[in-house]
Design a protein around this motif. Structure first.
Motif, PDB file in Angstrom:
ATOM      1  N   ASN A  32       0.688   4.380 -10.869  1.00  0.00           N
ATOM      2  CA  ASN A  32       0.901   5.070  -9.608  1.00  0.00           C
ATOM      3  C   ASN A  32       0.749   4.082  -8.451  1.00  0.00           C
ATOM      4  O   ASN A  32       1.530   3.141  -8.345  1.00  0.00           O
ATOM      5  N   ASN A  33      -0.245   4.273  -7.592  1.00  0.00           N
ATOM      6  CA  ASN A  33      -0.411   3.365  -6.463  1.00  0.00           C
ATOM      7  C   ASN A  33      -0.867   1.981  -6.907  1.00  0.00           C
ATOM      8  O   ASN A  33      -1.638   1.844  -7.860  1.00  0.00           O
ATOM      9  N   MET A  34      -0.383   0.965  -6.204  1.00  0.00           N
ATOM     10  CA  MET A  34      -0.818  -0.405  -6.398  1.00  0.00           C
ATOM     11  C   MET A  34      -1.180  -0.986  -5.039  1.00  0.00           C
ATOM     12  O   MET A  34      -0.692  -0.521  -4.006  1.00  0.00           O
ATOM     13  N   GLY A  35      -2.018  -2.008  -5.053  1.00  0.00           N
ATOM     14  CA  GLY A  35      -2.389  -2.626  -3.794  1.00  0.00           C
ATOM     15  C   GLY A  35      -2.950  -4.015  -3.971  1.00  0.00           C
ATOM     16  O   GLY A  35      -3.282  -4.442  -5.083  1.00  0.00           O
ATOM     17  N   TRP A  36      -3.048  -4.712  -2.850  1.00  0.00           N
ATOM     18  CA  TRP A  36      -3.652  -6.029  -2.793  1.00  0.00           C
ATOM     19  C   TRP A  36      -4.757  -6.021  -1.751  1.00  0.00           C
ATOM     20  O   TRP A  36      -4.542  -5.567  -0.619  1.00  0.00           O
ATOM     21  N   TYR A  37      -5.927  -6.489  -2.142  1.00  0.00           N
ATOM     22  CA  TYR A  37      -7.059  -6.675  -1.248  1.00  0.00           C
ATOM     23  C   TYR A  37      -7.356  -8.171  -1.142  1.00  0.00           C
ATOM     24  O   TYR A  37      -6.938  -8.963  -1.986  1.00  0.00           O
ATOM     25  N   ARG A  38      -8.101  -8.542  -0.101  1.00  0.00           N
ATOM     26  CA  ARG A  38      -8.580  -9.913  -0.013  1.00  0.00           C
ATOM     27  C   ARG A  38      -9.988  -9.928   0.556  1.00  0.00           C
ATOM     28  O   ARG A  38     -10.390  -9.030   1.282  1.00  0.00           O
ATOM     29  N   GLN A  39     -10.721 -10.976   0.205  1.00  0.00           N
ATOM     30  CA  GLN A  39     -12.085 -11.138   0.688  1.00  0.00           C
ATOM     31  C   GLN A  39     -12.340 -12.604   0.988  1.00  0.00           C
ATOM     32  O   GLN A  39     -12.255 -13.450   0.099  1.00  0.00           O
ATOM     33  N   ALA A  40     -12.639 -12.892   2.237  1.00  0.00           N
ATOM     34  CA  ALA A  40     -13.015 -14.227   2.663  1.00  0.00           C
ATOM     35  C   ALA A  40     -14.530 -14.371   2.575  1.00  0.00           C
ATOM     36  O   ALA A  40     -15.258 -13.370   2.623  1.00  0.00           O
ATOM     37  N   PRO A  41     -15.046 -15.601   2.452  1.00  0.00           N
ATOM     38  CA  PRO A  41     -16.491 -15.809   2.348  1.00  0.00           C
ATOM     39  C   PRO A  41     -17.251 -15.168   3.497  1.00  0.00           C
ATOM     40  O   PRO A  41     -16.908 -15.365   4.664  1.00  0.00           O
ATOM     41  N   GLY A  42     -18.272 -14.382   3.174  1.00  0.00           N
ATOM     42  CA  GLY A  42     -19.092 -13.747   4.179  1.00  0.00           C
ATOM     43  C   GLY A  42     -18.466 -12.561   4.871  1.00  0.00           C
ATOM     44  O   GLY A  42     -19.058 -12.023   5.814  1.00  0.00           O
ATOM     45  N   LYS A  43     -17.286 -12.132   4.427  1.00  0.00           N
ATOM     46  CA  LYS A  43     -16.602 -11.020   5.062  1.00  0.00           C
ATOM     47  C   LYS A  43     -16.362  -9.884   4.086  1.00  0.00           C
ATOM     48  O   LYS A  43     -16.446 -10.047   2.872  1.00  0.00           O
ATOM     49  N   GLU A  44     -16.057  -8.721   4.635  1.00  0.00           N
ATOM     50  CA  GLU A  44     -15.805  -7.527   3.845  1.00  0.00           C
ATOM     51  C   GLU A  44     -14.442  -7.605   3.173  1.00  0.00           C
ATOM     52  O   GLU A  44     -13.494  -8.181   3.712  1.00  0.00           O
ATOM     53  N   ARG A  45     -14.341  -7.029   1.982  1.00  0.00           N
ATOM     54  CA  ARG A  45     -13.060  -6.939   1.309  1.00  0.00           C
ATOM     55  C   ARG A  45     -12.188  -5.908   2.021  1.00  0.00           C
ATOM     56  O   ARG A  45     -12.619  -4.780   2.272  1.00  0.00           O
ATOM     57  N   ILE A  46     -10.962  -6.285   2.354  1.00  0.00           N
ATOM     58  CA  ILE A  46     -10.071  -5.401   3.087  1.00  0.00           C
ATOM     59  C   ILE A  46      -8.760  -5.204   2.340  1.00  0.00           C
ATOM     60  O   ILE A  46      -8.337  -6.052   1.554  1.00  0.00           O
ATOM     61  N   LEU A  47      -8.120  -4.079   2.614  1.00  0.00           N
ATOM     62  CA  LEU A  47      -6.804  -3.805   2.052  1.00  0.00           C
ATOM     63  C   LEU A  47      -5.754  -4.591   2.822  1.00  0.00           C
ATOM     64  O   LEU A  47      -5.638  -4.459   4.041  1.00  0.00           O
ATOM     65  N   VAL A  48      -4.981  -5.385   2.111  1.00  0.00           N
ATOM     66  CA  VAL A  48      -3.910  -6.167   2.713  1.00  0.00           C
ATOM     67  C   VAL A  48      -2.605  -5.387   2.709  1.00  0.00           C
ATOM     68  O   VAL A  48      -1.892  -5.321   3.718  1.00  0.00           O
ATOM     69  N   ALA A  49      -2.260  -4.808   1.572  1.00  0.00           N
ATOM     70  CA  ALA A  49      -1.014  -4.060   1.432  1.00  0.00           C
ATOM     71  C   ALA A  49      -1.128  -3.091   0.279  1.00  0.00           C
ATOM     72  O   ALA A  49      -1.837  -3.340  -0.695  1.00  0.00           O
ATOM     73  N   GLY A  50      -0.426  -1.978   0.390  1.00  0.00           N
ATOM     74  CA  GLY A  50      -0.389  -0.992  -0.672  1.00  0.00           C
ATOM     75  C   GLY A  50       1.020  -0.476  -0.865  1.00  0.00           C
ATOM     76  O   GLY A  50       1.839  -0.516   0.057  1.00  0.00           O
ATOM     77  N   ILE A  51       1.302   0.016  -2.066  1.00  0.00           N
ATOM     78  CA  ILE A  51       2.629   0.546  -2.369  1.00  0.00           C
ATOM     79  C   ILE A  51       2.504   1.695  -3.357  1.00  0.00           C
ATOM     80  O   ILE A  51       1.748   1.622  -4.327  1.00  0.00           O
ATOM     81  N   THR A  52       3.229   2.772  -3.097  1.00  0.00           N
ATOM     82  CA  THR A  52       3.271   3.895  -4.021  1.00  0.00           C
ATOM     83  C   THR A  52       4.304   3.642  -5.099  1.00  0.00           C
ATOM     84  O   THR A  52       5.082   2.685  -5.037  1.00  0.00           O
ATOM     85  N   ARG A  53       4.332   4.523  -6.097  1.00  0.00           N
ATOM     86  CA  ARG A  53       5.293   4.361  -7.170  1.00  0.00           C
ATOM     87  C   ARG A  53       6.726   4.432  -6.659  1.00  0.00           C
ATOM     88  O   ARG A  53       7.623   3.781  -7.208  1.00  0.00           O
ATOM     89  N   ASP A  54       6.955   5.227  -5.613  1.00  0.00           N
ATOM     90  CA  ASP A  54       8.287   5.393  -5.059  1.00  0.00           C
ATOM     91  C   ASP A  54       8.655   4.335  -4.031  1.00  0.00           C
ATOM     92  O   ASP A  54       9.767   4.344  -3.501  1.00  0.00           O
ATOM     93  N   GLY A  55       7.730   3.414  -3.736  1.00  0.00           N
ATOM     94  CA  GLY A  55       8.058   2.310  -2.866  1.00  0.00           C
ATOM     95  C   GLY A  55       7.610   2.436  -1.422  1.00  0.00           C
ATOM     96  O   GLY A  55       7.997   1.593  -0.598  1.00  0.00           O
ATOM     97  N   PHE A  56       6.815   3.433  -1.077  1.00  0.00           N
ATOM     98  CA  PHE A  56       6.268   3.530   0.274  1.00  0.00           C
ATOM     99  C   PHE A  56       5.161   2.506   0.445  1.00  0.00           C
ATOM    100  O   PHE A  56       4.280   2.392  -0.408  1.00  0.00           O
ATOM    101  N   THR A  57       5.178   1.777   1.539  1.00  0.00           N
ATOM    102  CA  THR A  57       4.271   0.655   1.740  1.00  0.00           C
ATOM    103  C   THR A  57       3.413   0.816   2.973  1.00  0.00           C
ATOM    104  O   THR A  57       3.792   1.486   3.938  1.00  0.00           O
ATOM    105  N   THR A  58       2.243   0.180   2.930  1.00  0.00           N
ATOM    106  CA  THR A  58       1.361   0.060   4.079  1.00  0.00           C
ATOM    107  C   THR A  58       0.875  -1.374   4.162  1.00  0.00           C
ATOM    108  O   THR A  58       0.773  -2.064   3.144  1.00  0.00           O
ATOM    109  N   TYR A  59       0.560  -1.828   5.390  1.00  0.00           N
ATOM    110  CA  TYR A  59       0.105  -3.193   5.598  1.00  0.00           C
ATOM    111  C   TYR A  59      -1.022  -3.231   6.612  1.00  0.00           C
ATOM    112  O   TYR A  59      -1.073  -2.428   7.545  1.00  0.00           O
TER     113      TYR A  59
END
Length: 120
Positions: A32-59
């Motif tokens: 179903n949903n997929m996404g990419w997160y990133r975490q820099a040293p000393g910082k909170e992990r944040i959502l970079v981008a997400g995509i639904t199965r049908d191709g709807f995206t967020t950034y």
């Protein structure tokens, strides 16, 4: 019985590009949903981008217009194309996916993480 394996990370100069891949294997029936997160040293992990199965995206605002998330449902693989990279993009990038197992319900999985370093 599902694994997410990431690849494509590395070190580049500002303005360069990288393409991250996230391949799901094992007892995968569908994703179903997929996404990419990133975490820099000393910082909170944040959502970079997400995509639904049908191709709807967020950034995230910080990457909109530079990054593009996509997926190949036939191959159970997700991608993150990163263009015009900046030093502030330096982080460990993690793939995540909501996977329907062949015999059980939907579970959330995470990849092992891949380092992206942007410096001159």
């Amino acid at each position: 019985q599902v694994q997410l394996v990431e690849s494509g990370g590395g070190s580049v100069q500002p303005g360069g590009s990288l393409r991250l891949s996230c391949a799901a294997s094992g007892s995968v029936f569908s994703i179903n949903n997929m996404g990419w997160y990133r975490q820099a040293p000393g910082k909170e992990r944040i959502l970079v981008a997400g995509i639904t199965r049908d191709g709807f995206t967020t950034y995230a605002d910080s990457v909109r217009g530079r990054f593009a998330i996509s997926r190949d449902n036939a191959k159970n693989t997700g991608f993150l194309q990163m263009n015009n990279l900046k030093p502030e993009d330096t982080a460990v990038y993690y793939c995540t996916a909501d996977v329907q197992d062949t015999n059980t319900g939907i579970r959330n999985y995470w990849g092992q993480g891949t380092q992206v370093t942007v410096s001159s």
